[in-house]
Design an enzyme around this catalytic site. Structure first.
Site, mmCIF file in Angstrom:
data_model
loop_
_atom_site.group_PDB
_atom_site.id
_atom_site.type_symbol
_atom_site.label_atom_id
_atom_site.label_comp_id
_atom_site.label_asym_id
_atom_site.label_seq_id
_atom_site.Cartn_x
_atom_site.Cartn_y
_atom_site.Cartn_z
ATOM 1 N N GLU A 165 30.103 37.291 61.019
ATOM 2 C CA GLU A 165 31.710 36.314 61.024
ATOM 3 C C GLU A 165 32.522 37.282 61.396
ATOM 4 O O GLU A 165 33.476 36.654 61.983
ATOM 5 C CB GLU A 165 31.516 35.231 60.202
ATOM 6 C CG GLU A 165 30.317 34.347 60.452
ATOM 7 C CD GLU A 165 30.957 33.465 61.683
ATOM 8 O OE1 GLU A 165 31.603 33.101 61.856
ATOM 9 O OE2 GLU A 165 29.195 33.012 62.327
ATOM 10 N N SER A 185 -9.963 -9.105 34.800
ATOM 11 C CA SER A 185 -10.655 -8.749 32.997
ATOM 12 C C SER A 185 -9.488 -7.650 32.010
ATOM 13 O O SER A 185 -9.728 -8.183 30.909
ATOM 14 C CB SER A 185 -11.988 -8.466 33.120
ATOM 15 O OG SER A 185 -12.836 -9.620 33.984
#
Length: 768
Positions: free
Chosen positions: A88, A459
């Site tokens: 860059e 149960s």
């Protein structure tokens, strides 16, 4: 005079340049004071997502429009910084905001190419644009960008500018900043990446979508090579480093970002709680939430649930190919990917496209770029659909299937399950949720079955009814008749009801302990008849259950109400902690971006002044003793494979096997597992709580309790022991019979002659 004709044009040109410079300077004088304040840079507060952590500091979730992971310039690897400069702005540390040499070089390059191939924006100019300006290509924007670059350079150091750039730049996939991009693309922290990977990331700012290594690996590789060669040309790396980086395969993450622990359902619970409190600020203000979740236990719960579901799915057979596409003979990898574009992976289960199929071998293309050869054990599950040439869902060329590696790392055909499940674990001492998985795959089904699914507990609800019975004078030795029952329409208010035991048999008169161990429905109904349905309904609210969801009917004894797995875990925690109700919680503290604590949990530990005692300590002890027998010799006897003596719990199976449960605990950890279909339907013959839900619980607890020493069950004050006749439950005088626990005031009558109850310190567990 004629020999000096060139003087005038030069003079005019110089005058024009001077005039232009003066005009630009005048414009700058006017524009500079109007430039935005640099407070945004000097007091940098980017949009940081909400991050959710486990109790041991593991990141388990992240929520926000922008993925960010802020990084200090000092901690950025040198090669990463050099890769960025090479790509860059190679003269970043030499220029003052505008690189005039770079501008000239770009102009010459563009002139020779007769098109705009190179730009001349410096890193400082990009910072100015990213923070303050738009990306419109106008002279006015470029002029302001240049002035802002000068202003930034005048007020900030080079390292400060580069740090802002590193954290703010957009790099695709919702990733802002290089630290975030490292996780998104490679699944590792920035400091763990290689030179080749640094170069890939450094190439992204130019065009994040064009050079995305996941979407466009070819272009990304070309851009990476450009960056690497620039680094070599600038002396940042040597020829050997360049060669090594060039040859390194470009391996990126193709799936959505993953976290160390699979906790999507839990993290979503946290997000919802935070949103209720802070609204949209949670997505940008950088809140950090530290939860009660234990990362290791969460990983164990996730693995246990998926294993349990897949084992159930294997028991019920392969359903066939999931779809078909037409494949031309000339079809290539790009065509294969197109065919699979709508198919998603589920963790380690991948979609695949069948290219060729014979009874002994299937060749398939796995989404992501791998061709598999499946044979032998890998075909067993789907063998019928491979060999059957008549089935409309057979496996043939063009079929869409799913594949998974087995324990030996070999590929096999599998399928995505249709059934769902949940598991939740909490600490009974304070209610902190340690693990929670609300379904097979959050991305396929976001409904949290652990907290939202109200299902019949069957149960597994019986212990609450038995606990109520103890308060009404029943004892573990009380004999109750396990015999058929019939209720006519006048008794039920609707239609006649003839309940059955699960196995269809009746044992006649049996002790209460044996009845719970064998999960005898007739005994449970007779118990609730004796204590009263209204009393039972009022009693179960002590454990946190909503009475509206447990109507005062006889069927409550069989778990015909509804509860979530989390509610069941909170209820069983009362037994595990000695009788205290501790509300579940899952957030320990909330911090802002600076680390300031905004909220801190204040749990109420069992036994503290704020935790209400809801059942007698003696009740909790005896119920734990009863449920330990369920594990040792009852419906959950399979759990003895864990090799522990301190486990207690109860299986649960509803009518027609529509829901299967196991609720159990060790004194330091309660866990509940449930399995069933979203739209209730039978799980199939023999798919009971012991078969379908208990294995999930066992797999989880086996890992969660690995380093937890066995606990000893100590009778509290007021509990005494005595030998009883196993046939009638009466105390024996001759030292024979079986040993049982009782409230001191509820000792059964003598069988033949008086015998003194032994004190608690002499009580020893005996087998029946």
């Amino acid at each position: 005079m004629t020999s000096r004709w060139w003087v005038y044009p030069v003079f005019i040109l110089s005058a024009l340049i001077l005039l232009g410079t003066l005009l630009l300077g005048f414009a700058a004088l006017i524009a500079y004071p109007a430039l935005p304040s640099l407070e945004t840079l000097t007091d940098y507060r980017p949009k940081v997502p909400l991050r959710v952590y486990s109790s041991d500091g593991v990141l388990i979730g992240e929520f926000g429009e922008e993925r960010r992971a802020l990084v200090n310039i000092a901690s950025v690897p040198l090669l990463m910084k050099q890769a960025i400069l090479a790509a860059e702005d190679e003269r970043f540390y030499q220029h003052g905001g505008v690189d005039y040499i770079g501008v000239l070089r770009a102009a010459l390059s563009n002139l020779s190419a007769r098109q705009a191939r190179q730009g001349a924006s410096t890193i400082t100019m990009q910072v100015a644009r990213n923070f303050f300006l738009t990306k419109e290509k106008t002279l006015a924007r470029k002029f302001n960008e240049t002035l802002l670059a000068f202003k930034i350079e005048h007020n900030l150091s080079k390292d400060q500018i580069l740090e802002l750039y590193l954290n703010q730049i957009y790099l695709g996939q919702r990733a802002y900043g290089f630290a975030s991009a490292a996780q998104v693309y490679f699944g590792r922290p920035l400091e763990q990446l290689t030179l080749a990977e640094f170069a890939v990331l450094a190439g992204l700012p130019k065009a994040p979508s064009r050079y995305n290594p996941v979407i466009n690996p070819t272009r990304a590789k070309a851009r990476q090579l450009y960056v690497l060669h620039r680094m070599r040309d600038l002396g940042f790396i040597n020829a050997q480093q360049l060669k090594t980086a060039e040859q390194q395969p470009l391996l990126t993450k193709h799936e959505a970002p993953e976290f160390s622990a699979h906790a999507d359902y839990f993290a979503e619970m946290v997000r919802q709680a935070l949103y209720d409190r802070y609204q949209d600020d949670i997505y940008s203000k950088g809140y950090r939430v530290y939860t009660t979740l234990n990362a290791a236990q969460q990983a164990a719960a996730y693995q246990a649930l998926r294993q349990g579901i897949l084992e159930y799915d294997q028991r019920h057979g392969y359903r066939g190919a999931e779809g078909y596409v037409k494949l031309e003979k000339t079809a290539d990898e790009e065509d294969f990917e197109d065919a699979l574009q709508d198919e998603e992976a589920s963790d380690d289960i991948f979609p695949a496209l069948v290219l060729e199929a014979t009874p002994k071998r299937v060749t398939a293309y796995r989404k992501g770029g791998e061709t598999l050869e499946i044979s032998g054990d890998g075909l067993k599950f789907a063998q019928a659909m491979v060999a059957d040439k008549t089935s409309r869902l057979r496996i043939r060329r063009g079929a869409i299937i799913h594949v998974k590696k087995d324990a030996k790392n070999n590929w096999g055909i599998t399928q995505l399950p249709q059934i769902e499940a949940a598991i939740v674990a909490l600490d009974p001492a304070n209610g902190s949720i340690r693990a929670l998985v609300g379904g097979f795959d959050f991305n396929r089904n976001k409904y949290n079955h652990a907290t939202q699914a109200y299902r019949q507990p069957g149960s597994s609800f019986k212990p609450f009814i038995y606990s109520a019975a103890l308060e009404k004078g029943f004892t573990p030795a009380t004999v109750i008749n396990d015999a058929p029952l019939l209720f006519d329409a006048s008794q039920t208010g609707s239609t006649p009801w003839e309940p059955k035991n699960f196995d269809g048999t009746f044992d006649g008169p049996i002790r209460l302990r044996v009845a719970l161990t064998k999960s005898k429905n007739m005994v449970s109904i007779r118990i609730i008849q004796a204590i009263g349905t209204q009393y039972a309904q009022d009693y179960v609210t002590r454990f946190g259950f909503d009475p509206k969801r447990h109507p005062p009917y006889l069927t409550m004894a069989l778990g015909a109400g509804s509860a979530t797995p989390l509610q069941m875990a909170a209820g069983y925690a009362v037994f595990a902690n000695g009788g205290y109700r501790v509300p579940p919680y899952f957030i320990e503290r909330i911090e802002d971006a600076s680390g300031k604590v905004l909220a801190q949990a204040a749990p109420v530990p069992a036994g503290s002044e704020g935790a209400p005692r809801v059942i007698d300590a003696r009740n909790a002890f005896i119920m734990t003793s009863l449920m330990q027998d369920v594990v040792r010799r009852g419906t959950a006897v399979r759990a003895t494979q864990l090799g522990r003596t301190d486990l207690a719990g109860k299986t649960g199976t509803t009518n027609d096997q529509m829901d299967a449960w196991f609720c159990g605990y060790q004194p330091s950890l309660v866990a509940v597992s449930w399995i069933g279909y979203d739209t209730p339907r039978t799980l199939g013959n023999h798919e009971t709580g012991a078969v379908a839900a208990l294995p999930i619980w066992m797999t989880f607890m086996g890992k969660a309790l690995q380093n937890i020493p066995e606990a000893t069950l100590t009778p509290p004050e007021g509990v005494v022991g005595a030998n009883v006749n196993p046939e009638n439950g009466l105390r024996r005088t001759d030292g024979t019979g079986i040993y049982e626990y009782f409230y001191a005031e509820n000792l059964p009558p003598l069988d033949s002659s008086a015998v003194a109850a032994r004190p608690p310190e002499e009580i020893k567990e005996q087998l029946f």
